[in-house]
Design a protein around this motif. Structure first.
Motif: not given
Length: 296
Positions: A252-270
């Protein structure tokens, strides 16, 4: 970078739904209460449940145990299939079980109006359009702040939205979404109609080929993140809220660690282009077909 744990999406009603929530489907009764408490104390502000899950009472207990004020929490619950002709009763039952005066979002769980006396049959002379007519009466009462649907594909949304009795466009459509079930056509349709999508089964499942997918594992390794975190970020960056289910405090804690980073558009598309297709929730158990394979 966006602070996703504090992010919200603005619905067509003006209400703001938290981007990240805790799902409670298939959580064991003895575990749900603690999971909800832990999630809220960790910072989650969106809890998703349903009458059909049979855990609304424990979810309500977990909310109270957390010490977080009710007004800070977004609660979503759902009308079960055999209750379609008794919408007011369904709301009353859920509020009583949850121990709250209102819910923030109330959804038609499935576009299937099931006969309570025979779950293999549909109610005679009833359908989800009539159910929606009753749902539209709820916001005035104050017991339900927003109304929406779940598991509605394009075909059924067209039926609903084009009916003259449809005066309120659903605020949300909660649907299965993950890279093995990306449903881009359905997402595009809902966006065009002003309907926000919440992703359930956003982590796939234990039977999903997702966790063997080399593209996902490679991206997770490169980011220094878990595959689950990458899947949640994929959902968020597609503009959907996500409700990962877990009863383990560390997850539950790990799933909430989503601040301060993102996927690149290429990674999202992949990830959006993975070849495998897999649905956790199918419709064979329902008396009618609700998935038609036309949402991809």
């Amino acid at each position: 970078m966006a602070q996703h744990t504090k992010s919200t999406y603005t619905l067509n009603t003006g209400a703001k739904i938290p981007a990240i929530g805790l799902g409670t489907w298939q959580s064991k009764p003895s575990e749900v209460r603690e999971a909800v408490k832990v999630a809220l104390q960790r910072g989650y502000r969106h809890i998703d449940t349903a009458l059909a899950y049979g855990n609304e009472e424990e979810v309500g207990q977990g909310i109270r145990d957390s010490g977080v004020p009710r007004e800070e929490i977004w609660i979503t619950t759902k009308l079960d299939n055999p209750w379609h002709h008794r919408v007011e009763d369904g709301v009353t039952s859920s509020l009583r079980s949850l121990g709250v005066d209102y819910v923030d979002l109330y959804l038609i769980h499935w576009p299937s109006s099931t006969d309570p006396n025979d779950l293999k049959k549909h109610l005679p002379d009833w359908n989800f359009v009539k159910t929606w007519q009753e749902m539209q009466k709820l916001p005035v009462s104050g017991r339900v702040k927003n109304i929406g649907v779940s598991n509605f594909g394009i075909r059924n949304l067209e039926i609903l939205l084009n009916d003259p009795s449809c005066k309120i466009v659903p605020a949300v459509n909660q649907i299965e979404l993950h890279p093995n079930c990306p449903s881009p056509k359905l997402l595009g349709y809902c966006k065009a109609k002003g309907i926000h999508c919440t992703a359930y089964s956003c982590l796939g499942s234990t039977d999903s080929p997702l966790y063997r997918d080399e593209a996902l594992l490679k991206i997770a390794k490169a980011k220094g993140k878990t595959p689950q975190q990458v899947l949640l970020m994929w959902g968020l960056q597609r503009g959907t809220s996500v409700i990962p289910k877990s009863v383990t405090a560390s997850r539950i804690e790990k799933n909430f660690e989503l601040d301060g980073w993102e996927l690149t558009p290429e990674e999202v598309q992949k990830l959006s282009s993975l070849p495998d297709r897999f649905k956790v929730c199918r419709d064979a158990w329902l008396p009618i077909k609700v998935f038609f394979g036309d949402d991809e």
